[in-house]
Design an enzyme around this catalytic site. Structure first.
Site, PDB file in Angstrom:
ATOM      1  N   GLN A 110       0.842  -1.193   0.000  1.00 44.46           N
ATOM      2  CA  GLN A 110       0.000   0.000   0.000  1.00 44.46           C
ATOM      3  C   GLN A 110       0.879   1.246   0.000  1.00 44.46           C
ATOM      4  O   GLN A 110       1.739   1.417   0.874  1.00 44.46           O
ATOM      5  CB  GLN A 110      -0.911   0.023   1.221  1.00 44.46           C
ATOM      6  CG  GLN A 110      -1.936   1.154   1.155  1.00 44.46           C
ATOM      7  CD  GLN A 110      -2.797   1.246   2.399  1.00 44.46           C
ATOM      8  OE1 GLN A 110      -2.319   1.654   3.449  1.00 44.46           O
ATOM      9  NE2 GLN A 110      -4.060   0.868   2.289  1.00 44.46           N
ATOM     10  N   TYR A 192      -6.438  10.688   3.832  1.00 46.69           N
ATOM     11  CA  TYR A 192      -5.073  10.973   3.398  1.00 46.69           C
ATOM     12  C   TYR A 192      -5.122  11.688   2.047  1.00 46.69           C
ATOM     13  O   TYR A 192      -6.186  12.096   1.601  1.00 46.69           O
ATOM     14  CB  TYR A 192      -4.256   9.686   3.387  1.00 46.69           C
ATOM     15  CG  TYR A 192      -4.104   9.112   4.788  1.00 46.69           C
ATOM     16  CD1 TYR A 192      -3.402   9.810   5.768  1.00 46.69           C
ATOM     17  CD2 TYR A 192      -4.713   7.916   5.146  1.00 46.69           C
ATOM     18  CE1 TYR A 192      -3.299   9.315   7.067  1.00 46.69           C
ATOM     19  CE2 TYR A 192      -4.609   7.411   6.437  1.00 46.69           C
ATOM     20  CZ  TYR A 192      -3.904   8.125   7.391  1.00 46.69           C
ATOM     21  OH  TYR A 192      -3.815   7.648   8.680  1.00 46.69           O
ATOM     22  N   ARG A 239      -7.530   1.639  -2.607  1.00 44.50           N
ATOM     23  CA  ARG A 239      -8.396   1.515  -1.433  1.00 44.50           C
ATOM     24  C   ARG A 239      -9.204   2.799  -1.243  1.00 44.50           C
ATOM     25  O   ARG A 239      -8.658   3.905  -1.346  1.00 44.50           O
ATOM     26  CB  ARG A 239      -7.578   1.256  -0.170  1.00 44.50           C
ATOM     27  CG  ARG A 239      -8.467   0.848   1.011  1.00 44.50           C
ATOM     28  CD  ARG A 239      -7.692   0.524   2.259  1.00 44.50           C
ATOM     29  NE  ARG A 239      -8.379  -0.512   3.026  1.00 44.50           N
ATOM     30  CZ  ARG A 239      -8.258  -0.693   4.331  1.00 44.50           C
ATOM     31  NH1 ARG A 239      -7.471   0.094   5.043  1.00 44.50           N
ATOM     32  NH2 ARG A 239      -8.910  -1.666   4.934  1.00 44.50           N
ATOM     33  N   ARG A 345      -7.220  -6.054  12.868  1.00 40.34           N
ATOM     34  CA  ARG A 345      -6.814  -6.181  14.266  1.00 40.34           C
ATOM     35  C   ARG A 345      -6.576  -7.618  14.714  1.00 40.34           C
ATOM     36  O   ARG A 345      -5.634  -7.891  15.472  1.00 40.34           O
ATOM     37  CB  ARG A 345      -7.866  -5.504  15.148  1.00 40.34           C
ATOM     38  CG  ARG A 345      -7.869  -3.988  15.014  1.00 40.34           C
ATOM     39  CD  ARG A 345      -9.125  -3.349  15.572  1.00 40.34           C
ATOM     40  NE  ARG A 345     -10.299  -3.606  14.734  1.00 40.34           N
ATOM     41  CZ  ARG A 345     -11.496  -3.087  14.965  1.00 40.34           C
ATOM     42  NH1 ARG A 345     -11.684  -2.287  15.993  1.00 40.34           N
ATOM     43  NH2 ARG A 345     -12.511  -3.368  14.160  1.00 40.34           N
TER      44      ARG A 345
END
Length: 409
Positions: A110, A192, A239, A345
């Site tokens: 990424q 972002y 993404r 997670r």
């Protein structure tokens, strides 16, 4: 819930092989990108990162996606984050890629530019300006930090945008041609830089990169088109997080509904696909998650429209294992032959997560307090596989033994 009540997922679509771009996966479990900050001070991958990805790619056969990785110094920088803009960084990542491939799994990197989410003081340390789509801050804290650092935010110029595009191209070459990744994923989510251009709240420009949806999507699509000139579409991915309310982004509360904005982006990607340039996948952050936390009150949003527009592979990620019956996971992965499930997670705390999900085994609960430790091994490589003694208690010296990670190049 007892162990007997944990569903085995071996008979669901989650464990059916699938072709994603140029790679064949044995299952549809994806390790989602996870920011962990275990690199050196000059952004080079380390030995403990090699161990971490090696453990999670073993007996897996699926897809792993790296932690978000900086494309340049100008892309933002957080201390001990990863980089891919120079050869040394790429050579370090190459060792990790080789181990993942040796273990029979596939690897996507990424690519990251923080924009206004960056640390303005660290940017100044490297002699870089604090840039975003427009000269507006994501928060009062960010504004305070920028003023204290003497590096206040500025709107990227057309020249800056052209430089960003070339930095993405350079990073892609390092990732694909040098490090040997199977796919690169553009981080267009969670407020972002790409998202700062896409969202009307953060983008106040009046030139060709602002105003209309077409203009706000221009930067992302231009980068994709630039990469398509050098690489097969099956090596590229993106993404997106239409519903995330994170870092000043408003999701469904935006003045322009995310279905309008992201429906256009996905339509443009599908148009390219019909012209023979279908990306490997589009990764979608489900409404259940905003950034690094579970969202509240957003589960009623229906994101099925995404698959109606984009006809390629979709990775859906967002709190899929919080429900121990895995109802959302089973429903979504079985609903479509082109859906993969991204897990974050619980991949942190379960290096053998794929094995556990396949066989209905209990999961280790994660420890959020250890997620973002800088340059240490606590809560990183101290998690056990199923049936093992806890590594942290089995060897009390494990943290001290590698408390100073060694760069891989």
């Amino acid at each position: 819930m007892t162990v007997e009540q944990i569903p085995k997922l071996s008979q669901t679509n989650l464990f059916k092989p699938i072709q994603v771009g140029s790679v064949k996966l044995e299952n549809r479990v994806v390790e989602a990108p996870l920011s962990r900050y275990r690199n050196t001070s000059d952004f080079v991958a380390t030995d403990i990162m090699l161990q971490n990805y090696a453990d999670r790619s073993k007996n897996n056969g699926g897809l792993l996606i790296t932690e978000a990785t900086f494309i340049s110094e100008q892309a933002g920088l957080y201390e001990h984050g990863p980089g891919i803009w120079n050869d040394r960084q790429a050579q370090a990542w190459k060792k990790i890629v080789e181990k993942v491939h040796e273990n029979g799994s596939k690897f996507s990197m990424q690519l990251w530019n923080l924009g206004r989410a960056a640390d303005p003081a660290l940017l100044k340390k490297f002699g870089k300006p604090f840039l975003s789509s427009s000269a507006n801050y994501m928060s009062e804290d960010s504004e305070k930090a920028a003023k204290e650092a003497g590096n206040e935010i500025k709107a990227a110029t057309i020249e800056d945008i052209e430089n960003f595009k070339q930095e993405y191209l350079n990073a892609a070459r390092n990732a694909l041609d040098v490090a040997g990744f199977d796919i690169i994923e553009l981080h267009g989510a969670h407020g972002y830089l790409f998202d700062q251009f896409l969202q009307p709240e953060s983008n106040q420009r009046t030139d060709k990169y602002g105003g209309s949806i077409e203009n706000r999507a221009r930067f992302l699509l231009e980068v994709i088109d630039l990469l398509l000139e050098s690489f097969p579409a099956e090596k590229l991915a993106v993404r997106l997080s239409p519903y995330a309310q994170f870092q000043g982004i408003k999701g469904a509360d935006s003045i322009i509904n995310p279905i309008a904005t992201f429906g256009y982006v996905l339509s443009e990607l599908e148009r390219r696909a019909k012209d023979g340039k279908r990306l490997a996948y589009v990764s979608i952050v489900e409404p259940r998650v905003s950034g690094d936390v579970d969202a509240s009150g957003s589960t009623s949003y229906d994101s099925s429209w995404i698959g109606e527009i984009w006809k390629g592979i979709i990775i859906r990620a967002g709190s899929y294992l919080s429900d121990k019956g895995y109802k959302n996971l089973i429903r979504d992965v079985n609903a479509s032959e082109r859906t993969l499930i991204g897990i974050g997670r619980y991949f942190i705390s379960n290096p053998d997560l794929v094995y556990r999900l396949k066989n209905g085994l209990e999961l280790n609960e994660y420890d959020r307090s250890t997620f973002y430790g800088r340059h240490d091994n606590i809560g990183y490589n101290t998690w056990k596989n199923y049936g093992e003694v806890d590594k942290a208690t089995e060897n009390s010296d494990i943290s001290n033994a590698i408390s100073k990670p060694i760069p891989l190049a």
